[in-house]
Design an enzyme around this catalytic site. Structure first.
Site, PDB file in Angstrom:
ATOM      1  N   CYS A   2       0.862  -1.187   0.000  1.00 24.87           N
ATOM      2  CA  CYS A   2       0.000   0.000   0.000  1.00 24.87           C
ATOM      3  C   CYS A   2       0.898   1.237   0.000  1.00 24.87           C
ATOM      4  O   CYS A   2       1.915   1.285   0.692  1.00 24.87           O
ATOM      5  CB  CYS A   2      -0.939   0.091   1.179  1.00 24.87           C
ATOM      6  SG  CYS A   2      -2.092  -1.257   1.305  1.00 24.87           S
ATOM      7  N   ARG A  27       3.869  -0.266  -4.863  1.00 24.21           N
ATOM      8  CA  ARG A  27       3.653  -0.813  -3.523  1.00 24.21           C
ATOM      9  C   ARG A  27       2.352  -1.601  -3.419  1.00 24.21           C
ATOM     10  O   ARG A  27       2.098  -2.273  -2.401  1.00 24.21           O
ATOM     11  CB  ARG A  27       3.633   0.316  -2.493  1.00 24.21           C
ATOM     12  CG  ARG A  27       4.899   1.129  -2.449  1.00 24.21           C
ATOM     13  CD  ARG A  27       4.769   2.215  -1.425  1.00 24.21           C
ATOM     14  NE  ARG A  27       4.608   1.666  -0.108  1.00 24.21           N
ATOM     15  CZ  ARG A  27       5.616   1.342   0.703  1.00 24.21           C
ATOM     16  NH1 ARG A  27       6.850   1.546   0.319  1.00 24.21           N
ATOM     17  NH2 ARG A  27       5.376   0.837   1.884  1.00 24.21           N
ATOM     18  N   TRP A  73      -2.803  -2.701  -1.672  1.00 24.63           N
ATOM     19  CA  TRP A  73      -2.477  -4.115  -1.848  1.00 24.63           C
ATOM     20  C   TRP A  73      -3.309  -4.824  -0.774  1.00 24.63           C
ATOM     21  O   TRP A  73      -3.008  -4.717   0.419  1.00 24.63           O
ATOM     22  CB  TRP A  73      -0.991  -4.350  -1.625  1.00 24.63           C
ATOM     23  CG  TRP A  73      -0.527  -5.748  -1.907  1.00 24.63           C
ATOM     24  CD1 TRP A  73      -0.127  -6.268  -3.100  1.00 24.63           C
ATOM     25  CD2 TRP A  73      -0.383  -6.812  -0.947  1.00 24.63           C
ATOM     26  NE1 TRP A  73       0.246  -7.584  -2.939  1.00 24.63           N
ATOM     27  CE2 TRP A  73       0.094  -7.945  -1.634  1.00 24.63           C
ATOM     28  CE3 TRP A  73      -0.625  -6.919   0.423  1.00 24.63           C
ATOM     29  CZ2 TRP A  73       0.346  -9.155  -1.006  1.00 24.63           C
ATOM     30  CZ3 TRP A  73      -0.381  -8.142   1.046  1.00 24.63           C
ATOM     31  CH2 TRP A  73       0.105  -9.247   0.329  1.00 24.63           C
ATOM     32  N   ASN A  99      -1.491   2.131   5.807  1.00 20.23           N
ATOM     33  CA  ASN A  99      -0.657   1.040   5.293  1.00 20.23           C
ATOM     34  C   ASN A  99      -0.249   0.205   6.501  1.00 20.23           C
ATOM     35  O   ASN A  99       0.363   0.740   7.430  1.00 20.23           O
ATOM     36  CB  ASN A  99       0.570   1.638   4.592  1.00 20.23           C
ATOM     37  CG  ASN A  99       1.632   0.600   4.274  1.00 20.23           C
ATOM     38  OD1 ASN A  99       1.325  -0.570   4.096  1.00 20.23           O
ATOM     39  ND2 ASN A  99       2.880   1.025   4.210  1.00 20.23           N
ATOM     40  N   GLY A 100      -0.615  -1.064   6.508  1.00 16.80           N
ATOM     41  CA  GLY A 100      -0.262  -1.919   7.650  1.00 16.80           C
ATOM     42  C   GLY A 100      -1.444  -2.824   7.988  1.00 16.80           C
ATOM     43  O   GLY A 100      -2.359  -2.990   7.174  1.00 16.80           O
ATOM     44  N   GLU A 485      17.289 -17.471  -8.834  1.00 21.72           N
ATOM     45  CA  GLU A 485      16.847 -16.125  -9.179  1.00 21.72           C
ATOM     46  C   GLU A 485      16.146 -16.122 -10.544  1.00 21.72           C
ATOM     47  O   GLU A 485      15.129 -15.455 -10.737  1.00 21.72           O
ATOM     48  CB  GLU A 485      18.060 -15.182  -9.147  1.00 21.72           C
ATOM     49  CG  GLU A 485      17.793 -13.754  -9.516  1.00 21.72           C
ATOM     50  CD  GLU A 485      16.785 -13.016  -8.640  1.00 21.72           C
ATOM     51  OE1 GLU A 485      16.320 -13.575  -7.637  1.00 21.72           O
ATOM     52  OE2 GLU A 485      16.430 -11.881  -8.989  1.00 21.72           O
ATOM     53  N   LYS A 489      12.325 -14.917 -11.175  1.00 26.08           N
ATOM     54  CA  LYS A 489      11.982 -13.849 -12.118  1.00 26.08           C
ATOM     55  C   LYS A 489      10.895 -14.334 -13.077  1.00 26.08           C
ATOM     56  O   LYS A 489       9.940 -13.626 -13.345  1.00 26.08           O
ATOM     57  CB  LYS A 489      13.197 -13.382 -12.934  1.00 26.08           C
ATOM     58  CG  LYS A 489      14.264 -12.594 -12.223  1.00 26.08           C
ATOM     59  CD  LYS A 489      13.864 -11.207 -11.808  1.00 26.08           C
ATOM     60  CE  LYS A 489      13.310 -11.218 -10.419  1.00 26.08           C
ATOM     61  NZ  LYS A 489      14.173 -10.814  -9.346  1.00 26.08           N
ATOM     62  N   GLU A 492       7.446 -14.718 -11.253  1.00 28.01           N
ATOM     63  CA  GLU A 492       6.728 -13.540 -10.782  1.00 28.01           C
ATOM     64  C   GLU A 492       6.251 -12.623 -11.894  1.00 28.01           C
ATOM     65  O   GLU A 492       5.222 -11.992 -11.747  1.00 28.01           O
ATOM     66  CB  GLU A 492       7.530 -12.774  -9.726  1.00 28.01           C
ATOM     67  CG  GLU A 492       8.828 -12.222 -10.167  1.00 28.01           C
ATOM     68  CD  GLU A 492       9.620 -11.576  -9.028  1.00 28.01           C
ATOM     69  OE1 GLU A 492       9.026 -11.174  -8.026  1.00 28.01           O
ATOM     70  OE2 GLU A 492      10.839 -11.457  -9.181  1.00 28.01           O
ATOM     71  N   HIS A 508      17.543 -36.438  -7.636  1.00 19.93           N
ATOM     72  CA  HIS A 508      16.848 -36.813  -6.406  1.00 19.93           C
ATOM     73  C   HIS A 508      15.366 -36.415  -6.430  1.00 19.93           C
ATOM     74  O   HIS A 508      14.756 -36.233  -5.386  1.00 19.93           O
ATOM     75  CB  HIS A 508      17.533 -36.177  -5.194  1.00 19.93           C
ATOM     76  CG  HIS A 508      18.947 -36.632  -5.040  1.00 19.93           C
ATOM     77  ND1 HIS A 508      19.279 -37.913  -4.644  1.00 19.93           N
ATOM     78  CD2 HIS A 508      20.122 -36.001  -5.294  1.00 19.93           C
ATOM     79  CE1 HIS A 508      20.594 -38.036  -4.623  1.00 19.93           C
ATOM     80  NE2 HIS A 508      21.130 -36.893  -5.018  1.00 19.93           N
ATOM     81  N   LYS A 607       6.116  -4.204  -4.198  1.00 19.02           N
ATOM     82  CA  LYS A 607       7.570  -4.077  -4.125  1.00 19.02           C
ATOM     83  C   LYS A 607       8.089  -4.116  -2.695  1.00 19.02           C
ATOM     84  O   LYS A 607       9.107  -4.709  -2.404  1.00 19.02           O
ATOM     85  CB  LYS A 607       7.971  -2.755  -4.789  1.00 19.02           C
ATOM     86  CG  LYS A 607       9.453  -2.530  -4.822  1.00 19.02           C
ATOM     87  CD  LYS A 607      10.013  -2.828  -6.168  1.00 19.02           C
ATOM     88  CE  LYS A 607      11.503  -2.786  -6.207  1.00 19.02           C
ATOM     89  NZ  LYS A 607      12.081  -3.971  -6.838  1.00 19.02           N
TER      90      LYS A 607
HETATM   91  C1  F6R Z   1      11.668 -10.470  -6.354  1.00 15.31           C
HETATM   92  C2  F6R Z   1      11.564  -9.446  -5.341  1.00 15.31           C
HETATM   93  C3  F6R Z   1      11.273  -9.856  -3.951  1.00 15.31           C
HETATM   94  C4  F6R Z   1      12.146  -9.050  -2.981  1.00 15.31           C
HETATM   95  C5  F6R Z   1      11.740  -9.345  -1.534  1.00 15.31           C
HETATM   96  C6  F6R Z   1      12.634  -8.631  -0.538  1.00 15.31           C
HETATM   97  O1  F6R Z   1      11.969  -9.935  -7.603  1.00 15.31           O
HETATM   98  O2  F6R Z   1      11.699  -8.292  -5.631  1.00 15.31           O
HETATM   99  O3  F6R Z   1      11.449 -11.218  -3.771  1.00 15.31           O
HETATM  100  O4  F6R Z   1      13.485  -9.374  -3.205  1.00 15.31           O
HETATM  101  O5  F6R Z   1      10.424  -8.958  -1.323  1.00 15.31           O
HETATM  102  O6  F6R Z   1      12.569  -7.253  -0.697  1.00 15.31           O
HETATM  103  P1  F6R Z   1      13.673  -6.305  -0.103  1.00 15.31           P
HETATM  104  O7  F6R Z   1      14.948  -6.576  -0.794  1.00 15.31           O
HETATM  105  O8  F6R Z   1      13.162  -4.920  -0.380  1.00 15.31           O
HETATM  106  O9  F6R Z   1      13.751  -6.599   1.355  1.00 15.31           O
END
Ligand code: F6R
Length: 612
Positions: A2, A27, A73, A99-100, A485, A489, A492, A508, A607
């Site tokens: 949010c 956000r 969100w 937000n929270g 990673e 990517k 998501e 395994h 994010k």
């Molecule tokens: C994936 C992604 C998330 C963040 C995770 C941690 O692309 O962006 O998995 O890496 O939410 O976020 P931070 O680094 O801001 O603590």
């Protein structure tokens, strides 16, 4: 999660708040709303959908000096017009954006309902508006009513409150959800983070947990949790407004992928000491003066998601260079255990946003147990950056695409630098240190080369593979975190199922999945494990699996064995992650584009994950 914004001042408040909401959309983006005071009445315009929805619901000529806004969100209550913020009281005199999570909202709601309050939404946040209404009735003072309300709730919040009874102010408070105040002339701003206000001001006050502020057009009064007025430093932000624009790229994600030569250079700047074959790290020097570094017996790295993947890479670096036992922990698991941490444990927290609730809580837990806590953070002034003992900013600039790209690369680099620093004090020779320093300096131009040489090919490969619904990503050693990673990517941003595995683990279990419809993205440069990886490739081909191989220019590969091969320059194996990550990011990106996904704002994600 949010985004919240508020504006009071001489400008068009609605315009300033909508601008801020666009910047905070990363956000959360399932519903949106703004609240204003017009002709002494609270008016709210909100709906399900993204910030652009406001174009259709906010009257064109709406021009007020005070406005608040929210991009959501969803946690409590599905995305809908009624559940969107601002939330208001019974008489529509008070509007709040939050937000929270209010954990005891259920019992509070029951009590308020019995007292005759009329609820309109399923949100936890609405109780705030009704509690403030109740206490305003008793105190006739908005700030006091907010303070009493906050004393009654359990949970996390960043809030902005306005009331038609006191139309010249915003009341702002935080507990575990970020809030900044942007300081202007004849105007002031409130937001979840500075990207929302940077167009207007670079002067920022970071509000801390338990603090509350009364913000008018010309004044900002901040109070601590004991309600004592305090003075806070106004910090100057060094980001430019241009950095939060796409600057000609179709998406923020692509822009951020292409920024990596520069962002890597920024992270490295000033940290290489070629003379002594080590890294300059002021934070490490402060944390471990003299020979105190020898007190470290163990390293624990904490993060979530992509930051956790960077941490895994750190484990390889620390063990190789320092010989210290190193563990990498998911913050969300670590914090709920009783982790064995003491004053001889060196804890490193990694977070792009510096606001991830689980990472923050885990670092607090570690600090509470006596560990020295170091942060690797991007967002300057974020909560984690302020709470750790010392740290290292990666300085990659704002990362707006929800999927982390440039931050990942620089987090890995930061871990390499910390590892080099400790390594040189332990067992790494000056010659090796100098060699590493020199190689790091060459990486930005190699990243650039990889971007140029692989982009068109990867786009074609993505076109070919976009119909598949499952992928396996494999790698050994340094390449394993890159595989994880890559899989994350792809998942998501394209919503395609993908799993990352250490290649040796394939036999395994995951091998059972392999058939002609289950392709593998194998990351295997010509390193120590290459022959073992080739054996795994044989095993995949023997089961009719399709295979994309990411390898280096010198690797000898029977090209009949693989379906597609992506080549990157041959470098020392420690450094492959810095350049392998590029094709992996581009592959996910182009699959998602081919599938018409909104890569900057993938569904269900946000994010900055400030809920637990
Ligand atoms: C994936 C992604 C998330 C963040 C995770 C941690 O692309 O962006 O998995 O890496 O939410 O976020 P931070 O680094 O801001 O603590």
């Amino acid at each position: 999660m949010c985004g919240i914004v508020g504006y009071i001042g001489d400008k068009n408040a609605v315009k300033a708040v909508i601008h801020g909401l666009h910047k905070l959309e990363y956000r959360g983006y399932d519903s949106v709303g703004i609240g204003v005071i017009e002709k002494n009445k609270v008016k709210i315009y909100k709906d399900k959908g993204r910030v652009k929805t406001l174009d259709n619901i906010v009257p064109k000529n709406l021009n007020t000096s005070l406005a608040i806004g929210h991009t959501r969100w969803a946690t409590h209550g599905k995305p809908s017009k009624l559940n969107a913020h601002p939330q208001s009281d019974c008489k529509n005199e008070i509007a709040i954006v939050h937000n929270g999570i209010i954990e005891n909202f259920g019992e509070l709601k029951q009590i308020l309902k019995k007292e005759g309050h009329n609820f309109k939404s399923e949100t936890d946040s609405e109780v705030l508006a009704h509690l403030i209404e109740k206490f305003y009735g008793e105190t006739k003072d908005l700030a006091k009513a907010v303070k009493i309300t906050l004393d009654k709730i359990n949970g996390t919040y960043g809030i902005v409150v306005i009331s038609s009874k006191e139309p010249d102010k915003m009341i702002v408070a935080r507990s575990s959800s970020p809030i900044i105040i942007g300081v202007g002339k004849g105007e002031n701003f409130v937001a979840s983070d500075a990207t929302a206000v940077i167009k207007y001001t670079k002067k920022i006050i970071y509000i801390d947990d338990g603090e509350m502020a009364i913000v008018t057009k010309d004044n900002i009064d901040i109070f601590n949790k004991d309600n004592i007025r305090i003075d806070k430093k106004i910090e100057s932000l060094n980001w430019s407004a241009k950095e939060v624009e796409k600057n000609g790229y179709p998406t923020f994600m692509l822009k951020e992928i292409y920024e990596q030569p520069k962002s890597f250079t920024n992270t490295l700047a000033g940290h290489i000491d070629l003379e002594n074959g080590t890294s300059h790290l002021g934070g490490m020097q402060n944390l471990f003066p003299d020979n105190e570094i020898h007190n470290i017996k163990r390293i624990v790295i904490i993060g979530c998601g992509t930051s956790w993947h960077a941490g895994l890479m750190g484990e390889y670096y620390f063990e190789n260079m320092t010989g210290l036992p190193t563990e990498v922990e998911y913050a969300s698991e670590f914090r709920y255990r009783n982790p064995a941490i003491d004053s001889e444990t060196f804890v490193i927290g990694i977070s792009q946003s510096g606001e991830t609730a689980d990472t923050l809580a885990a670092l607090r837990e570690a600090k509470g147990k006596g560990a020295k806590v170091f942060g690797i953070v991007n967002v300057v002034g974020s909560t984690i950056s302020r709470e750790v003992d010392e740290g290292l900013y990666i300085h990659v600039g704002p990362e707006i695409g929800v999927a982390s790209t440039k931050a990942f690369l620089s987090q890995v680099l930061a871990l390499f630098l910390v590892s080099l620093y400790i390594g040189r004090k332990k067992r790494l020779s000056i010659e090796d240190g100098i060699k590493f320093g020199k190689q790091l300096q060459k990486i930005p131009s190699i990243i650039d080369e990889v971007l140029q040489s692989t982009q068109a090919q990867i786009k074609k490969i993505a076109d070919k593979y976009c119909k598949y619904t499952n992928f396996l990503y494999l790698g050994r050693g340094f390449n394993f975190p890159v595989a994880l990673e890559g899989a994350l990517k792809l998942k998501e941003i394209s919503y395609v199922h993908a799993e990352g595995y250490p290649a040796g683990e394939m036999k395994h279990g995951p091998i059972a999945l392999i058939d002609k419809d289950f392709p593998t993205f194998f990351i295997a440069p010509n390193d120590n494990f290459f022959q073992k990886s080739i054996s795994n490739i044989q095993e995949i081909k023997a089961r009719n699996g399709k295979l994309i191989l990411l390898t280096d220019d010198n690797a000898k590969v029977d090209e009949g064995l693989v379906d597609d091969i992506i080549r990157i320059p041959t470098i020392d194996e420690e450094f492959y992650p810095f350049i392998e990550t590029i094709p992996v990011q581009l592959f996910a990106y182009y699959i998602a584009i081919k599938k018409n996904r909104d890569v900057d704002k993938p569904r269900n994600l946000a994010k900055s994950v400030t809920v637990e």
